[in-house]
Design an enzyme around this catalytic site. Structure first.
Site, PDB file in Angstrom:
ATOM      1  N   ASP A  17       0.828  -1.217   0.000  1.00 48.58           N
ATOM      2  CA  ASP A  17       0.000   0.000   0.000  1.00 48.58           C
ATOM      3  C   ASP A  17       0.863   1.268   0.000  1.00 48.58           C
ATOM      4  O   ASP A  17       1.998   1.255   0.463  1.00 48.58           O
ATOM      5  CB  ASP A  17      -0.912  -0.036   1.242  1.00 48.58           C
ATOM      6  CG  ASP A  17      -2.072   0.933   1.125  1.00 48.58           C
ATOM      7  OD1 ASP A  17      -2.369   1.395   0.000  1.00 48.58           O
ATOM      8  OD2 ASP A  17      -2.683   1.240   2.168  1.00 48.58           O
ATOM      9  N   ASN A  59     -10.918  -2.622  -5.543  1.00 48.50           N
ATOM     10  CA  ASN A  59     -10.167  -1.616  -6.295  1.00 48.50           C
ATOM     11  C   ASN A  59     -10.827  -1.228  -7.630  1.00 48.50           C
ATOM     12  O   ASN A  59     -10.452  -0.219  -8.239  1.00 48.50           O
ATOM     13  CB  ASN A  59      -8.710  -2.055  -6.521  1.00 48.50           C
ATOM     14  CG  ASN A  59      -7.857  -1.987  -5.275  1.00 48.50           C
ATOM     15  OD1 ASN A  59      -6.985  -2.815  -5.045  1.00 48.50           O
ATOM     16  ND2 ASN A  59      -8.081  -0.982  -4.420  1.00 48.50           N
TER      17      ASN A  59
HETATM   18  C1  IPE Z   1      -5.388  -2.715  -0.299  1.00 52.80           C
HETATM   19  O1  IPE Z   1      -5.080  -1.376  -0.423  1.00 52.80           O
HETATM   20  C2  IPE Z   1      -5.328  -3.399  -1.620  1.00 52.80           C
HETATM   21  C3  IPE Z   1      -4.011  -3.519  -2.221  1.00 52.80           C
HETATM   22  C4  IPE Z   1      -2.868  -3.142  -1.701  1.00 52.80           C
HETATM   23  C5  IPE Z   1      -3.991  -4.125  -3.515  1.00 52.80           C
HETATM   24  P1  IPE Z   1      -6.219  -0.271  -0.591  1.00 52.80           P
HETATM   25  O2  IPE Z   1      -5.500   1.027  -0.705  1.00 52.80           O
HETATM   26  O3  IPE Z   1      -7.134  -0.642  -1.692  1.00 52.80           O
HETATM   27  O4  IPE Z   1      -6.998  -0.382   0.778  1.00 52.80           O
HETATM   28  P2  IPE Z   1      -7.895   0.672   1.540  1.00 52.80           P
HETATM   29  O5  IPE Z   1      -8.866   1.216   0.542  1.00 52.80           O
HETATM   30  O6  IPE Z   1      -6.984   1.732   2.066  1.00 52.80           O
HETATM   31  O7  IPE Z   1      -8.533  -0.104   2.636  1.00 52.80           O
HETATM   32  C1  IPE Z   2      -1.539   0.343  -3.392  1.00 49.10           C
HETATM   33  O1  IPE Z   2      -1.352   1.710  -3.428  1.00 49.10           O
HETATM   34  C2  IPE Z   2      -1.790  -0.253  -4.753  1.00 49.10           C
HETATM   35  C3  IPE Z   2      -3.172  -0.655  -5.000  1.00 49.10           C
HETATM   36  C4  IPE Z   2      -4.137  -0.644  -4.136  1.00 49.10           C
HETATM   37  C5  IPE Z   2      -3.478  -1.128  -6.332  1.00 49.10           C
HETATM   38  P1  IPE Z   2      -2.564   2.730  -3.361  1.00 49.10           P
HETATM   39  O2  IPE Z   2      -2.956   3.092  -4.752  1.00 49.10           O
HETATM   40  O3  IPE Z   2      -3.659   2.216  -2.521  1.00 49.10           O
HETATM   41  O4  IPE Z   2      -1.870   3.970  -2.660  1.00 49.10           O
HETATM   42  P2  IPE Z   2      -2.533   4.984  -1.631  1.00 49.10           P
HETATM   43  O5  IPE Z   2      -3.112   4.158  -0.515  1.00 49.10           O
HETATM   44  O6  IPE Z   2      -3.575   5.739  -2.381  1.00 49.10           O
HETATM   45  O7  IPE Z   2      -1.390   5.829  -1.175  1.00 49.10           O
HETATM   46 MG    MG Z   3      -4.113   2.397  -0.559  1.00 50.98          MG
END
Ligand code: IPE
Ligand code: IPE
Ligand code: MG
Length: 235
Positions: A14, A62
């Site tokens: 993340d 996502n």
């Molecule tokens: C979890 O991260 C999913 C992945 C890392 C693929 P998200 O960024 O989607 O999770 P939330 O929305 O903060 O819970």
């Molecule tokens: C994790 O990074 C990757 C996916 C969930 C695909 P994020 O895109 O969630 O990054 P933040 O949480 O917005 O920083």
């Molecule tokens: Mg995230």
């Protein structure tokens, strides 16, 4: 004392978006940097002797993101598979992609299948990518598989062992260590069944900056845990 190395490490990668924002870049640049970071962590996993590495790459939630970002993530994943398959083979990496097929394009599904096949006999490490994965979806799919299994006696009581066997990857042991980068203390629908007794490690570091040193900090933290599984430890 000798360092205990978890057999299975699972990572919630993340913070790509926040990493990009802090650098004045677009979110997709963060995802690109995140994808590039995987190689380093895979190599370190092999060095450490980790046998299974699962990474959360795309959740069933996502899809709620803007269409452009979703498309970018799909393209990145597809490019990752094409560009890394040869090096993965050289390193002895067996690749598995775990999750639902729903919503994923046929061309990407085909590429996933081909890449898995290409690496199916490798045995140094199992690299499991949770892609279009949701823990609730996995459990729901397992229940439906149990209900529709013609070889099962109808109405027979379901045991925990049986539920485990109907999960997506029954041959992979549960992760001992789950790492989440970028400071969020939540599981976001990752491996709900499998993490019943996993140790959890959260770092503020964003995924693209999570390097070998940060990884080793997580392993050290894991080594300090007192795992009791509901019982009591001998004095
Ligand atoms: C979890 O991260 C999913 C992945 C890392 C693929 P998200 O960024 O989607 O999770 P939330 O929305 O903060 O819970
Ligand atoms: C994790 O990074 C990757 C996916 C969930 C695909 P994020 O895109 O969630 O990054 P933040 O949480 O917005 O920083
Ligand atoms: Mg995230």
């Amino acid at each position: 004392m000798e360092l205990k190395i978890p057999k299975h490490v699972a990572i919630i990668m993340d913070g790509n978006g926040r990493w990009a924002k802090e650098k004045g870049k677009i979110r997709l640049e963060g995802h690109r940097a995140g994808a590039a970071n995987i190689e380093k962590i895979l190599e370190e996993s092999i060095k450490l002797g980790v046998k299974y590495l699962t990474v959360y790459a795309f959740s069933t939630e996502n899809w709620k993101r803007p269409e452009k970002e979703v498309k970018g993530l799909m393209e990145l994943f597809s490019a990752f598979l094409s560009s890394k398959k040869k090096t993965m083979k050289k390193q002895g990496i067996k690749l598995l992609v775990t999750g639902s097929k729903e919503g994923v394009s046929n061309s990407l599904l085909k590429k996933i299948e081909e890449t898995e096949k290409y690496l199916e006999n490798e045995e140094t490490i199992v690299f499991n990518i949770a892609f279009n994965y949701g823990g609730r979806k996995e459990i729901t799919d397992a229940i439906n598989k149990i209900l529709s299994d013609e070889k099962r006696e109808t109405g027979k009581t379901v045991t925990e062992e049986e539920v485990a066997r109907y999960m997506y990857r029954p041959d992979i042991p549960d992760p001992e260590l789950v790492i989440r980068t970028s400071g969020e203390f939540r599981i976001s629908n990752f491996l709900l069944w499998e993490i019943a007794y996993s140790e959890f490690y959260v770092t503020d570091v964003y995924w693209p900056d999570f390097d070998e040193e940060e990884y080793n900090k997580a392993i050290l933290s894991f080594n300090r845990r007192d795992r009791r599984y509901g019982g009591l430890n001998a004095e």
